[in-house]
Design an enzyme around this catalytic site. Structure first.
Site, PDB file in Angstrom:
ATOM      1  N   ASP A  64       0.821  -1.210   0.000  1.00 31.98           N
ATOM      2  CA  ASP A  64       0.000   0.000   0.000  1.00 31.98           C
ATOM      3  C   ASP A  64       0.855   1.261   0.000  1.00 31.98           C
ATOM      4  O   ASP A  64       1.825   1.375   0.750  1.00 31.98           O
ATOM      5  CB  ASP A  64      -0.899   0.002   1.239  1.00 31.98           C
ATOM      6  CG  ASP A  64      -1.810   1.212   1.284  1.00 31.98           C
ATOM      7  OD1 ASP A  64      -2.878   1.168   0.630  1.00 31.98           O
ATOM      8  OD2 ASP A  64      -1.461   2.200   1.952  1.00 31.98           O
ATOM      9  N   TYR A  69       2.620  10.498  -0.587  1.00 31.60           N
ATOM     10  CA  TYR A  69       3.655  10.132   0.376  1.00 31.60           C
ATOM     11  C   TYR A  69       5.030  10.549  -0.129  1.00 31.60           C
ATOM     12  O   TYR A  69       5.513  10.054  -1.136  1.00 31.60           O
ATOM     13  CB  TYR A  69       3.654   8.620   0.628  1.00 31.60           C
ATOM     14  CG  TYR A  69       2.411   8.072   1.299  1.00 31.60           C
ATOM     15  CD1 TYR A  69       1.443   8.903   1.852  1.00 31.60           C
ATOM     16  CD2 TYR A  69       2.203   6.709   1.378  1.00 31.60           C
ATOM     17  CE1 TYR A  69       0.308   8.395   2.467  1.00 31.60           C
ATOM     18  CE2 TYR A  69       1.069   6.180   1.998  1.00 31.60           C
ATOM     19  CZ  TYR A  69       0.125   7.042   2.529  1.00 31.60           C
ATOM     20  OH  TYR A  69      -0.998   6.524   3.130  1.00 31.60           O
ATOM     21  N   SER A 164     -11.217   5.852   0.443  1.00 34.44           N
ATOM     22  CA  SER A 164     -10.636   5.932   1.771  1.00 34.44           C
ATOM     23  C   SER A 164     -11.155   7.175   2.476  1.00 34.44           C
ATOM     24  O   SER A 164     -11.281   8.243   1.859  1.00 34.44           O
ATOM     25  CB  SER A 164      -9.101   5.979   1.668  1.00 34.44           C
ATOM     26  OG  SER A 164      -8.496   6.071   2.940  1.00 34.44           O
ATOM     27  N   GLN A 190     -10.740   1.849   2.648  1.00 29.90           N
ATOM     28  CA  GLN A 190      -9.621   1.906   3.587  1.00 29.90           C
ATOM     29  C   GLN A 190      -9.921   2.960   4.656  1.00 29.90           C
ATOM     30  O   GLN A 190     -10.194   4.122   4.333  1.00 29.90           O
ATOM     31  CB  GLN A 190      -8.299   2.241   2.886  1.00 29.90           C
ATOM     32  CG  GLN A 190      -7.110   2.167   3.844  1.00 29.90           C
ATOM     33  CD  GLN A 190      -5.772   2.281   3.150  1.00 29.90           C
ATOM     34  OE1 GLN A 190      -5.023   3.222   3.383  1.00 29.90           O
ATOM     35  NE2 GLN A 190      -5.451   1.328   2.277  1.00 29.90           N
ATOM     36  N   LEU A 221      -2.251   0.445  14.703  1.00 30.51           N
ATOM     37  CA  LEU A 221      -1.573   0.592  15.993  1.00 30.51           C
ATOM     38  C   LEU A 221      -1.639   2.027  16.499  1.00 30.51           C
ATOM     39  O   LEU A 221      -0.930   2.394  17.438  1.00 30.51           O
ATOM     40  CB  LEU A 221      -0.111   0.140  15.879  1.00 30.51           C
ATOM     41  CG  LEU A 221       0.104  -1.325  15.476  1.00 30.51           C
ATOM     42  CD1 LEU A 221       1.596  -1.618  15.325  1.00 30.51           C
ATOM     43  CD2 LEU A 221      -0.517  -2.269  16.504  1.00 30.51           C
ATOM     44  N   GLY A 297       3.296  -0.630   9.085  1.00 26.33           N
ATOM     45  CA  GLY A 297       4.575  -0.081   8.648  1.00 26.33           C
ATOM     46  C   GLY A 297       5.710  -0.745   9.394  1.00 26.33           C
ATOM     47  O   GLY A 297       5.520  -1.422  10.402  1.00 26.33           O
TER      48      GLY A 297
END
Length: 353
Positions: A64, A69, A164, A190, A221, A297
């Protein structure tokens, strides 16, 4: 590694998806401070390739990224790493945001077509497996957006579509429009979901389940909060991401005090099972209804190996229940009313109404 079908498609993806936001340098990109990106990790060149290959060798087939980014650097590094493995990898990317220039963002036909061409070039591939709209665009009619996305699918440049960070009504509106007009529909959603942010359960999860839309999760997380690194009353170590940014800016928690209570429960379960706190938190997300895959990640190979361990075991029903109760929040209206007054007609196993 376990695999699940993405929505009603025949595409199987790994339950753990590699998030490429940790790939790239620490420079400035489109006005975004480099220090912010460095907090996710710095993996350029061969380091990035080694990280991607290690995930793929462990059975991860879902990768992904997004065009926003690090100014596209993440896409470039991911494409380079998967170049010789392309036929065995499922690549998803997201488009919507730009550099602030005129017509360089949004979900217009003009921007979407150009953004996809740019992503294809950076990924060095001739097709994108799953293309998400990174967010909604209230300035563009959904008919225009969906028609442009359908053209991309028909042209073979995109195989599956997703969205998303949409509201439930926006998702349903787009699905209805696609059905009425015979357009390619969203196969995946997403969203942000973890033990400190369970809002997805109120509207999105039931909508996706009823419409056979697969759910992939970002920040399972909570920006690293549910890794065991952060403890009540303790100063966060400088190398940890949340030491530099409040959770409310990158991974908002519904109740920080309650989140620390959840960490206590996670730690107890993790110690009893001989696993990490992060694996336990990832397992909880994977065990929830409607979830297809979680995007995780990794700053380095050690963190990658630790997170991948979440695929080797599952929480028991009793452990899931402990975490559900520790993280439960009061339902907003109208859900508290629905639960209170519709209890006599609730379907077996329906915990959302």
């Amino acid at each position: 590694m376990r695999y699940r079908y993405l929505g009603r498609t025949g595409l199987q993806v790994s339950t753990l998806a590699f998030g490429a936001a940790t790939l790239g340098s620490a420079g400035d990109f489109a006005g975004v401070p480099g220090a912010d990106w460095a907090q996710f990790g710095v993996n350029s060149g061969d380091d990035a390739t080694r990280l991607v290959h290690a995930a793929h060798d462990a059975g991860v087939n879902f990768f992904d990224t997004a065009d926003s980014y690090r100014g596209g650097e993440c896409e470039e590094l991911l494409g380079r790493a998967l170049k010789d493995r392309r036929d065995r990898a499922v690549i998803s990317t997201k488009i919507r945001f730009g550099d602030g220039g005129v017509n360089t963002s949004g979900a217009s036909r003009h921007h979407l077509l150009r953004a996809v061409e740019a992503s294809l070039s950076r990924l060095d591939t001739d097709y994108i497996d799953v293309l998400y709209l990174h967010g909604s665009d209230p300035r563009t009619a959904p008919e225009e957006t969906l028609s442009a996305l359908d053209d991309l699918v028909r042209a073979g440049k995109v195989r599956y579509l997703g969205c998303s960070n949409f509201a439930g009504w926006q998702l349903q509106q787009c699905l209805d429009l696609s059905e009425r007009r015979g357009l390619a529909r969203f196969a995946a959603y997403q969203g942000y979901y973890n033990l400190g942010a369970r809002e997805l359960e109120h509207e999105i999860v039931p909508a996706c389940e009823s419409q056979d839309v697969g759910i992939t999760v970002w920040s399972p997380l909570a920006g690293g909060f549910f890794t065991g690194k952060y403890r009540r009353g303790a100063q966060a170590s400088p190398e940890h991401r949340l030491a530099h940014a409040a959770p409310s800016t990158i991974a908002p928690l519904a109740d920080r005090a309650q989140a620390f209570d959840v960490v206590d429960v996670l730690t107890t379960i993790a110690d009893e099972r001989g696993v990490s706190v992060a694996q336990t938190a990832l397992n909880w997300v994977l065990g929830k209804r409607g979830i297809t895959s979680v995007v995780f990640g990794a700053r380095d190979l050690g963190q990658l190996a630790q997170n991948l361990g979440a695929a080797d075991w599952e929480l028991t029903e009793q452990e899931m229940d402990l975490l559900d109760k520790a993280s439960e929040r009061p339902a907003p209206y109208p859900y508290w009313h629905i639960r209170a007054l519709s209890a006599d007609r609730r379907l077996p196993g329906d915990v959302y109404s």
